[in-house]
Design a protein around this motif. Structure first.
Motif, PDB file in Angstrom:
ATOM      1  N   PHE B   4       0.838  -1.195   0.000  1.00  0.00           N
ATOM      2  CA  PHE B   4       0.000   0.000   0.000  1.00  0.00           C
ATOM      3  C   PHE B   4       0.878   1.253   0.000  1.00  0.00           C
ATOM      4  CE2 PHE B   4      -1.866   3.425   2.541  1.00  0.00           C
ATOM      5  CZ  PHE B   4      -2.993   3.711   1.789  1.00  0.00           C
ATOM      6  N   PHE B   5       1.884   1.274   0.890  1.00  0.00           N
ATOM      7  CA  PHE B   5       2.752   2.446   0.977  1.00  0.00           C
ATOM      8  C   PHE B   5       3.556   2.647  -0.289  1.00  0.00           C
ATOM      9  CE2 PHE B   5       2.093   2.245   5.634  1.00  0.00           C
ATOM     10  CZ  PHE B   5       1.644   3.546   5.775  1.00  0.00           C
ATOM     11  N   GLY B  11       2.561   7.100  -6.109  1.00  0.00           N
ATOM     12  CA  GLY B  11       1.511   7.977  -6.617  1.00  0.00           C
ATOM     13  C   GLY B  11       1.759   9.423  -6.255  1.00  0.00           C
ATOM     14  N   LEU B  12       2.169   9.647  -5.014  1.00  0.00           N
ATOM     15  CA  LEU B  12       2.428  11.019  -4.569  1.00  0.00           C
ATOM     16  C   LEU B  12       3.551  11.653  -5.397  1.00  0.00           C
ATOM     17  CD1 LEU B  12       2.213  10.711  -0.667  1.00  0.00           C
ATOM     18  CD2 LEU B  12       0.608  11.854  -2.200  1.00  0.00           C
ATOM     19  N   LEU B  13       4.588  10.864  -5.632  1.00  0.00           N
ATOM     20  CA  LEU B  13       5.707  11.401  -6.397  1.00  0.00           C
ATOM     21  C   LEU B  13       5.290  11.701  -7.838  1.00  0.00           C
ATOM     22  CD1 LEU B  13       8.630   9.212  -5.016  1.00  0.00           C
ATOM     23  CD2 LEU B  13       8.037  11.563  -4.440  1.00  0.00           C
ATOM     24  N   ALA B  14       4.480  10.820  -8.395  1.00  0.00           N
ATOM     25  CA  ALA B  14       3.972  11.096  -9.743  1.00  0.00           C
ATOM     26  C   ALA B  14       3.099  12.342  -9.712  1.00  0.00           C
ATOM     27  CB  ALA B  14       3.174   9.905 -10.258  1.00  0.00           C
ATOM     28  N   GLY B  15       2.378  12.500  -8.600  1.00  0.00           N
ATOM     29  CA  GLY B  15       1.501  13.654  -8.447  1.00  0.00           C
ATOM     30  C   GLY B  15       2.256  14.972  -8.471  1.00  0.00           C
ATOM     31  N   MET B 138      10.484  -1.670  -0.425  1.00  0.00           N
ATOM     32  CA  MET B 138       9.629  -0.837  -1.265  1.00  0.00           C
ATOM     33  C   MET B 138      10.358  -0.413  -2.530  1.00  0.00           C
ATOM     34  SD  MET B 138       7.204   1.609   0.946  1.00  0.00           S
ATOM     35  CE  MET B 138       8.288   2.230   2.193  1.00  0.00           C
ATOM     36  N   ASN B 139       9.610  -0.358  -3.591  1.00  0.00           N
ATOM     37  CA  ASN B 139      10.176  -0.020  -4.891  1.00  0.00           C
ATOM     38  C   ASN B 139       9.837   1.439  -5.237  1.00  0.00           C
ATOM     39  OD1 ASN B 139      10.910   0.253  -7.512  1.00  0.00           O
ATOM     40  ND2 ASN B 139       9.657  -1.440  -8.284  1.00  0.00           N
ATOM     41  N   LYS B 254      -3.343   6.129  -8.660  1.00  0.00           N
ATOM     42  CA  LYS B 254      -2.557   4.894  -8.516  1.00  0.00           C
ATOM     43  C   LYS B 254      -3.269   3.914  -7.574  1.00  0.00           C
ATOM     44  CE  LYS B 254       1.226   5.824 -10.949  1.00  0.00           C
ATOM     45  NZ  LYS B 254       0.646   7.015 -11.614  1.00  0.00           N
ATOM     46  N   LEU B 255      -3.756   4.460  -6.454  1.00  0.00           N
ATOM     47  CA  LEU B 255      -4.441   3.598  -5.488  1.00  0.00           C
ATOM     48  C   LEU B 255      -5.703   3.009  -6.102  1.00  0.00           C
ATOM     49  CD1 LEU B 255      -4.015   5.673  -2.199  1.00  0.00           C
ATOM     50  CD2 LEU B 255      -2.951   3.484  -2.762  1.00  0.00           C
ATOM     51  N   ALA B 256      -6.426   3.861  -6.848  1.00  0.00           N
ATOM     52  CA  ALA B 256      -7.663   3.388  -7.480  1.00  0.00           C
ATOM     53  C   ALA B 256      -7.360   2.275  -8.470  1.00  0.00           C
ATOM     54  CB  ALA B 256      -8.374   4.546  -8.173  1.00  0.00           C
TER      55      ALA B 256
END
Lengths: 273, 297
Positions: B4-5, B11-15, B138-139, B254-256
């Motif tokens: 999840f993390f 996702g945050l970084l892509a954001g 984590m990747n 990303k989460l969705a």
């Protein structure tokens, strides 16, 4: 009746005509002059052309699709009617607009600082000037960190005046300073105007509907009606003039009349030039 | 949980990358009330110009400097030839003018530098951070992290510029009240050139980062569309809104995709942000940080 500006006029407006949107004729030949170091009041009802006259001088008309089509405007003997607003500010002519127009999302102090934009002054100089403005408006010092949009009407008027002062003007065009303010605050604002006039030797041309207050503080007055100057004279003279007393100060000489009669009377007794 | 993390951080970084695109819109919208449809084209133009100069043999820093110069020239001519003649026109007119401008910029860019896809190497590898991989499993991409750092630095510079400098204050003043800004002697024409230059600078940074990731190609212009949900979420007038909006869009898509996608057959990453924005419009039309008018009661 409209006075031909004398050669020594500090600010001279000569027979200007202003048209909005190419069709609406608002000023039909207005002439006036402001001598150096004086306070001149521009009086008249709504829509008489007071604001338009001020905006014609400061050249803010173009933003509202207005245009000076005839006549000239001179400041210190120099034609200024084609100068952009920022050039005029640099020359020392600053307008304080009707309704204050503070920058709502800037703090009071930031508002004041924008006033010095054209000068490009150094930090120390700005600080000194800020202190001077706070000297005139101690209330602003307390509120310096507040967003201007959340300050009271009186504080906003002070901010707007202080902001104009930061440009170190020699001539302030003050539009309707009393608008929406309590009588006591109006008095306070006019006291400050008088003070600035005497201590900083700033000349004022102020448009005002509150004839009563304006004539008490001004040296000279012009009365506009329908885009024309219908009368002018020393403030004391105007205040004593019977027609001014009746139409603008609400003091009638004779017995009480019904409003219907007054309207009729007024229509009959037009003092057109 | 670890997965999840991984998705969330990715996702945050892509954001952050979306935030950068939105930032350019916000700057221009704030100062001139114009929704600049050409921002995507500017991103493309800036990246392509940099790559073009590099392919001509210029060192990287020189190519960037020249691209910056080109963006400044673009800002200058846009003000002269598009904004100035249209002053006092309704917003929709200006908006349509920027659509035209977008086509024009795209055309010029491809005419000058060709239409093929160029690779851009910033010297930052798009590979997992080994230390993080080793310790937590984590990747997280090194490139994403560096890009976020650059974006953060850019925002910090802009914040100082807007709050501490004379020109920055003038920009905010113009955003608040055009008339009053004119009255205190701020030249709107100059401010517009400056703000388009700043937006051009932001477009250049955005273009370089996106170009390094996906290749410098025409598809960069579509970034403008990706900025829309970001702006709706964050609010059109707020720099902070652009940042937070970008993060929300990045993380949520990303989460969705990972958690809701499998139930509906996948592929929701591309439209989820728009659905989210639509829902947001119903609840809070001014966005999270958009300006509500200050009204004294």
């Amino acid at each position: 009746m409209s006075a031909v500006p004398k050669p020594e006029a500090y600010l001279g407006v000569n027979n200007i005509e202003v048209i909005y949107d190419h069709v609406i004729l608002v000023l039909k030949g207005v002439s006036l002059s402001v001598p150096e170091g004086k306070i001149v009041a521009l009086l008249g009802a709504n829509g008489a052309g007071k604001t338009t006259t001020l905006k014609a001088i400061s050249n803010l008309l173009r933003a509202e699709r207005g245009e000076v089509t005839k006549g000239t405007i001179e400041f210190r003997g120099r034609r200024v009617d084609r100068l952009s607003p920022d050039k005029l500010v640099r020359l020392g002519v600053v307008q304080v607009m009707e309704g204050r127009h503070c920058f709502a999302h800037l703090t009071v102090e930031e508002n004041l600082l924008t006033g010095a934009y054209t000068r490009g002054a150094g930090r120390a100089q700005l600080k000194q000037d800020l202190e001077k403005v706070y000297g005139y408006f101690p209330q602003l010092k307390e509120r310096r960190g507040a967003l201007a949009g959340y300050t009271s009407g009186g504080e906003q008027q002070m901010t707007a005046l202080g902001r104009a002062l930061m440009a170190r003007p020699s001539m302030i065009l003050l539009d309707e300073p009393s608008m929406g303010l309590a009588p006591q605050i109006v008095e306070e604002i006019f006291e400050i105007v008088k003070n600035l006039n005497q201590k900083e030797s700033v000349s004022f041309l102020l448009a005002e509907q509150n004839t009563h207050v304006a004539l008490r503080y001004a040296d000279h007055g012009y009365i506009l009606e329908n885009g024309r100057v219908v009368m002018d004279g020393a403030a004391a003279e105007l205040a004593a003039n019977e027609d001014v007393r009746e139409f603008y100060l609400g003091i009638s000489s004779g017995a009480r009349r019904s409003f219907k009669d007054v309207k009729h009377y007024r229509r009959r007794k037009r003092w057109l030039a | 949980m670890q997965f999840f993390f991984e998705v969330l951080i990715g996702g945050l970084l892509a954001g952050v990358m979306y935030s950068l695109v939105a930032l350019g819109f916000v700057l221009i919208y704030k100062a001139s009330g114009v929704f600049n449809f050409a921002q995507g084209a500017m991103v493309f133009f800036a990246a392509l110009t940099t790559v073009g100069f590099i392919s001509m043999g210029a060192p990287f820093w020189l190519a960037v400097a020249l691209a910056l110069l080109a963006m400044a020239a673009l800002a200058f001519f846009t003000e002269r030839l598009v904004l100035r003649p249209l002053v006092n026109q309704p917003q929709i007119t200006l908006f349509m003018a920027t659509i035209g401008l977008a086509f024009f910029i795209e055309g010029i860019a491809q005419l000058t530098w060709g239409a093929q896809v160029h690779a851009l190497d910033l010297g930052i590898a798009d590979e997992p951070i080994e230390w993080l991989m080793g310790n937590t499993g984590m990747n997280i991409s090194k490139f994403d992290l560096v890009a976020s750092g650059i974006a953060a630095a850019l925002v910090a510079v802009l914040a100082v510029f807007f709050n501490k400098t004379r020109t920055g204050r003038a920009l905010r003043a113009v955003a608040d009240d055009h008339q009053a800004a004119l009255a205190v002697g701020i030249s709107l024409h100059r401010i517009w050139v400056i703000v388009w230059m700043v937006a051009g600078f932001v477009a250049l940074v955005t273009g370089l980062l996106w170009g390094a990731r996906n290749g410098v190609q025409f598809a960069l212009t579509f970034l403008a569309l990706k900025a829309l949900p970001v702006l709706i979420l964050g609010g059109f007038e707020s720099i902070a809104g652009a940042i937070v909006g970008g993060l929300i869009v990045g993380a949520s898509e990303k989460l969705a995709e990972v958690y809701i996608g499998p139930h509906v057959g996948g592929g929701i990453e591309s439209w989820f942000p728009y659905a989210l924005a639509l829902a947001f419009l119903l609840i809070r039309p001014e966005g999270l940080f958009g300006e509500r008018r200050i009204d004294r009661v």
